[in-house]
Write an enzyme that holds these catalytic residues in place. Structure first.
Site, short mmCIF file in Angstrom:
data_model
loop_
_atom_site.label_atom_id
_atom_site.label_comp_id
_atom_site.label_asym_id
_atom_site.label_seq_id
_atom_site.Cartn_x
_atom_site.Cartn_y
_atom_site.Cartn_z
N THR A 134 0.85 -1.20 0.00
CA THR A 134 0.00 0.00 0.00
C THR A 134 0.88 1.25 0.00
OG1 THR A 134 -0.14 -0.04 2.40
CG2 THR A 134 -1.90 -1.13 1.19
N HIS A 168 -0.73 4.43 -22.75
CA HIS A 168 -0.16 5.78 -22.84
C HIS A 168 1.37 5.71 -22.95
CE1 HIS A 168 -3.91 8.22 -21.61
NE2 HIS A 168 -4.25 7.08 -22.18
C1 LIG Z 1 -7.55 13.94 -22.27
C2 LIG Z 1 -7.73 12.78 -21.36
N1 LIG Z 1 -8.15 13.00 -20.08
C3 LIG Z 1 -8.32 11.99 -19.22
C4 LIG Z 1 -8.07 10.67 -19.58
C5 LIG Z 1 -8.29 9.57 -18.59
O1 LIG Z 1 -7.12 8.87 -18.25
P1 LIG Z 1 -7.25 7.39 -17.62
O2 LIG Z 1 -7.59 6.47 -18.74
O3 LIG Z 1 -5.90 7.11 -17.05
O4 LIG Z 1 -8.30 7.43 -16.59
C6 LIG Z 1 -7.66 10.40 -20.89
C7 LIG Z 1 -7.41 9.01 -21.32
O5 LIG Z 1 -6.91 8.71 -22.37
C8 LIG Z 1 -7.48 11.47 -21.81
O6 LIG Z 1 -7.10 11.26 -23.07
#
Ligand SMILES: Cc1ncc(COP(=O)(O)O)c(C=O)c1O
Length: 426
Positions: free
Chosen positions: A57, A217
């Protein structure tokens, strides 16, 4: 003895990885994915070792991870959490807390692009703010500064900028609008890790910014996110909200214990909160991923420039994303917008690519203001969203990631050429 056992584990994981994930392009059954894992046996070993300690954790490794991320990209504080969506929720929750200085208040408007992901918008609603959608530019895909200016009303208190697909927004223009109208700037950089504007990292222009470590990502902690800021009090409030609203993970505990001397400092709750914590094994893999990020981005930039110069011969049929002036684009993917023509439409070319093993996807989710969820909450649409609609209806993207090899890139180009030949469009 212990070291010996560790080295056997390491060896077994490395061997298994290299036998099962060679990442070679198979000419007999070509597949070109939108994403390939950014991690390999290095991260799996680090993750496994952390599990074996049973310290799982949030603790020392998470702290080390967020400090390293912040230091590497020029932010003062990093507050990590369990997703990019959570990072957006966390920063907006901290900014709307009644005990945050210069906070946002319920009913305040926040201008954001219609071309964005759902969880740019949902945390805005969840924190009682009103999203104001504006259109994007067709060349950069980013929010159009003129449209921001037109959207400002007496209720507008903030701009939520989103660099789209790794391409920084025109930060000079956005900052000057913020200054002119006294607006707070918040940055959702969840798809633009490693991107810079005039040499400065995205996420460092406003009061606070967010990033995502989701699997697909630039780098990953499986799921994960981080909020970055130079504002110590805001970082402390995000640490509080991230973990139940208590002070356990703040740096300056005394500030709170002095104010509330009648409570057990170990169980002192000073704000409402959530549980948005990331774990130690995830942070241990993140520590390794950070060192790989710059290399991955260089590869993405080189792949994107290769595609761009090869596909420029099809510019009567496609418009491409133009990198913002003075910016470094970290290329989340390689997007195309199909122009109106007599030979094919977006769905036809995507089907052809998919039938030939090349994965495609929409550009983010297109115009999010068109989604039915918008019927459920107050929002405002400023002007027409024609470019966002165009990108939703005619856009698609292919992968540009670090694992594309020369053969896969050549294969993609060949499939495009065949498509145009078959359509007699060249
Ligand atoms: C512009 C944007 N904001 C927020 C997110 C959300 O990220 P996560 O998938 O890590 O929750 C994404 C996901 O691709 C995104 O492209």
């Amino acid at each position: 003895m212990k070291e010996n056992k560790y080295s056997k584990i390491e060896q077994a994981i490395s061997e298994y990885w290299s036998e099962n994930h060679n990442n070679k392009f198979d000419v007999s059954s070509p597949v070109v994915r939108l994403h390939e894992p950014t991690f390999n046996s290095d991260e799996i070993i680090a993750f496994t070792k952390q599990m074996l300690t049973t310290n799982v954790t949030m603790g020392k490794t998470v702290k080390e991870f967020e400090e390293k991320y912040a230091r590497s990209y020029g932010y003062k504080y990093g507050v990590s959490n369990n997703s990019g969506s959570s990072a957006n929720l966390l920063m907006l929750s901290a900014l709307t807390s009644s005990i945050t200085e210069n906070n946002l208040k319920k009913g305040d408007e926040i201008i954001l692009p219609a071309l964005t992901w759902s969880t740019t918008v949902w945390p805005v609603i969840q924190c009682g703010l009103i999203p104001v959608y504006i259109d994007c530019e067709l060349d950069t895909f980013n929010m159009d500064p003129d449209k921001i200016e037109e959207a400002v009303s007496s209720k507008t208190k903030a701009i939520f900028s989103v660099p789209i697909y790794g391409n920084p927004c025109n930060m000079d223009a956005i900052l000057s609008i913020c200054e002119k109208h006294n607006l707070m700037l918040i940055e959702d950089c969840c798809e633009s890790m490693g991107a810079t504007y005039k040499g400065k990292s995205v996420g460092s222009f406003g009061r606070v910014g967010s990033f995502s470590f989701y699997y697909s990502h630039h780098i990953t902690t499986l799921e994960g996110g981080i909020c970055v800021t130079d504002d110590f009090d805001l970082a402390e409030m995000m640490r509080i909200i991230r973990a139940h609203g208590w002070i356990r993970q703040v740096e300056d505990k005394e500030k709170w214990t002095k104010k509330h001397p009648d409570f057990d400092p170990k169980f002192l709750f000073v704000n409402e909160g959530y549980n948005l914590r990331i774990t130690e094994p995830q942070a241990s893999m993140g520590l390794i991923q950070i060192d790989k990020l710059d290399g991955f981005i260089e590869k993405r930039i080189s792949n994107a420039s290769n595609y761009r110069s090869s596909f420029s011969k099809y510019s009567d049929f496609f418009s491409f994303q133009e990198t913002t002036k003075d910016a470094k684009n970290s290329h989340f993917g390689f997007p195309f917008v199909v122009k109106k023509n007599n030979f094919f439409n977006r769905d036809e070319i995507c089907k052809y690519l998919n039938d030939n093993g090349i994965e495609t996807r929409p550009i983010i989710a297109g115009n999010i203001a068109r989604q039915p969820a918008n019927n459920l909450f107050d929002h405002r649409i400023s002007g027409k969203l024609l470019n966002s609609d165009n990108i939703m209806d005619n856009g698609f993207s292919i992968g540009v990631h670090q694992s594309l090899c020369a053969e896969s890139i050549e294969y993609v180009k060949e499939v495009f050429d065949n498509f145009f030949k078959e359509r007699k469009a060249n």
